[in-house]
Design a protein around this motif. Structure first.
Motif, mmCIF file in Angstrom:
data_model
loop_
_atom_site.group_PDB
_atom_site.id
_atom_site.type_symbol
_atom_site.label_atom_id
_atom_site.label_comp_id
_atom_site.label_asym_id
_atom_site.label_seq_id
_atom_site.Cartn_x
_atom_site.Cartn_y
_atom_site.Cartn_z
ATOM 1 N N GLY A 216 68.641 36.726 93.404
ATOM 2 C CA GLY A 216 67.361 37.377 93.207
ATOM 3 C C GLY A 216 66.243 36.370 93.049
ATOM 4 O O GLY A 216 66.451 35.186 92.830
ATOM 5 N N PHE A 217 65.023 36.837 93.183
ATOM 6 C CA PHE A 217 63.847 36.005 92.992
ATOM 7 C C PHE A 217 63.656 35.811 91.500
ATOM 8 O O PHE A 217 63.400 36.758 90.772
ATOM 9 C CB PHE A 217 62.628 36.688 93.623
ATOM 10 N N TRP A 218 63.816 34.582 91.003
ATOM 11 C CA TRP A 218 63.814 34.259 89.576
ATOM 12 C C TRP A 218 64.804 35.147 88.831
ATOM 13 O O TRP A 218 64.559 35.585 87.725
ATOM 14 C CB TRP A 218 62.433 34.404 88.969
ATOM 15 N N SER A 219 65.906 35.441 89.491
ATOM 16 C CA SER A 219 66.976 36.296 88.978
ATOM 17 C C SER A 219 66.518 37.724 88.707
ATOM 18 O O SER A 219 67.169 38.470 88.000
ATOM 19 C CB SER A 219 67.594 35.696 87.715
ATOM 20 N N MET A 220 65.385 38.131 89.280
ATOM 21 C CA MET A 220 64.918 39.507 89.129
ATOM 22 C C MET A 220 65.546 40.348 90.228
ATOM 23 O O MET A 220 65.613 39.937 91.376
ATOM 24 C CB MET A 220 63.396 39.558 89.208
ATOM 25 N N GLY A 221 66.000 41.519 89.885
ATOM 26 C CA GLY A 221 66.591 42.411 90.865
ATOM 27 C C GLY A 221 67.958 41.951 91.332
ATOM 28 O O GLY A 221 68.426 42.348 92.378
ATOM 29 N N SER A 222 68.609 41.114 90.516
ATOM 30 C CA SER A 222 69.886 40.571 90.939
ATOM 31 C C SER A 222 71.079 41.324 90.373
ATOM 32 O O SER A 222 72.206 40.970 90.634
ATOM 33 C CB SER A 222 69.979 39.093 90.563
ATOM 34 N N VAL A 223 70.855 42.344 89.577
ATOM 35 C CA VAL A 223 71.940 43.126 89.001
ATOM 36 C C VAL A 223 72.447 44.089 90.065
ATOM 37 O O VAL A 223 71.700 44.918 90.577
ATOM 38 C CB VAL A 223 71.472 43.907 87.750
ATOM 39 N N ASN A 224 73.738 43.964 90.398
ATOM 40 C CA ASN A 224 74.282 44.862 91.416
ATOM 41 C C ASN A 224 74.854 46.124 90.770
ATOM 42 O O ASN A 224 74.962 46.228 89.557
ATOM 43 C CB ASN A 224 75.305 44.131 92.292
ATOM 44 N N LYS A 225 75.217 47.085 91.604
ATOM 45 C CA LYS A 225 75.685 48.400 91.122
ATOM 46 C C LYS A 225 76.916 48.281 90.222
ATOM 47 O O LYS A 225 77.015 48.973 89.214
ATOM 48 C CB LYS A 225 76.000 49.317 92.304
ATOM 49 N N ALA A 226 77.861 47.423 90.611
ATOM 50 C CA ALA A 226 79.089 47.273 89.825
ATOM 51 C C ALA A 226 78.775 46.737 88.431
ATOM 52 O O ALA A 226 79.320 47.222 87.428
ATOM 53 C CB ALA A 226 80.069 46.354 90.544
ATOM 54 N N GLU A 227 77.884 45.754 88.351
ATOM 55 C CA GLU A 227 77.498 45.196 87.053
ATOM 56 C C GLU A 227 76.717 46.224 86.241
ATOM 57 O O GLU A 227 76.897 46.333 85.020
ATOM 58 C CB GLU A 227 76.649 43.942 87.249
ATOM 59 N N GLU A 228 75.870 46.969 86.915
ATOM 60 C CA GLU A 228 75.021 47.960 86.256
ATOM 61 C C GLU A 228 75.841 48.999 85.499
ATOM 62 O O GLU A 228 75.437 49.470 84.435
ATOM 63 C CB GLU A 228 74.158 48.645 87.323
ATOM 64 N N GLU A 229 76.996 49.351 86.042
ATOM 65 C CA GLU A 229 77.864 50.346 85.405
ATOM 66 C C GLU A 229 78.298 49.907 84.005
ATOM 67 O O GLU A 229 78.380 50.718 83.082
ATOM 68 C CB GLU A 229 79.105 50.583 86.273
ATOM 69 N N PHE A 230 78.583 48.618 83.846
ATOM 70 C CA PHE A 230 79.098 48.114 82.576
ATOM 71 C C PHE A 230 78.019 47.499 81.685
ATOM 72 O O PHE A 230 78.258 47.239 80.505
ATOM 73 C CB PHE A 230 80.190 47.069 82.830
ATOM 74 N N LEU A 231 76.854 47.263 82.235
ATOM 75 C CA LEU A 231 75.786 46.554 81.536
ATOM 76 C C LEU A 231 75.430 47.123 80.159
ATOM 77 O O LEU A 231 75.212 46.358 79.213
ATOM 78 C CB LEU A 231 74.546 46.476 82.425
ATOM 79 N N PRO A 232 75.412 48.447 79.964
ATOM 80 C CA PRO A 232 75.074 48.967 78.622
ATOM 81 C C PRO A 232 76.164 48.724 77.572
ATOM 82 O O PRO A 232 75.944 48.984 76.399
ATOM 83 C CB PRO A 232 74.889 50.467 78.849
#
Length: 156
Positions: free
Chosen positions: A129-145
């Protein structure tokens, strides 16, 4: 490590000590690939937290930093091959913290909870991602919380 967890069993202490690595492995490996950038970010975060944390967590991260590369290598080596099994294993390990957190003073357990949630976000944003922005993918997003981890509640 920390006098806040002295009363825990050796297995419980080790679970607490390795908890940032379980979180890192879950988030970074959720997409099936624990990249070298994500591993490096894990090492950097552990180091940063040795001086940025409070409430005894500084001691926890200092203890972890002494062997973080070896501990992470061992953890990755013991993980199941299949991604779904690997994720389930790590979710269970993190969920195992819930009864342990109830045995620890509220200020410490709550700060550890918040620290692990922060850790998850930093790792999720480590890869691309640009400066690591928008770099969270769907698989990571599921577990992120970290929904498997309950926020400690102050005893009344």
């Amino acid at each position: 490590m920390s006098n806040h967890i002295d009363h825990l069993s050796p297995l419980e202490k080790e679970l607490v000590r390795l908890s940032p690595l379980y979180v890192s492995a879950l988030i970074a490996g959720a997409d099936g690939d624990f990249s070298s950038d994500e591993k490096q970010r894990t090492f950097e975060l552990v180091h940063i937290k040795t001086y940025s944390e409070k409430f005894g967590l500084k001691d926890l991260y200092t203890s972890l930093e002494a062997s973080v590369e070896e501990d992470l290598r061992k953890l990755i080596a013991q993980l199941p091959e299949a991604q779904a099994d690997r994720n389930s294993f790590l979710v269970a390990k993190i969920a195992d913290l819930n009864p342990v957190l109830k045995k620890i003073e509220f200020a410490y357990s709550h700060r550890l909870y918040k620290s692990l949630k922060e850790f998850a976000h930093y790792i999720a944003n480590a890869d691309g991602g640009f400066w690591s922005m928008g770099s969270v993918n769907k698989a990571e997003e599921e577990f992120l919380p970290l929904n498997m981890l309950n926020e400690p509640q102050k005893a009344e």
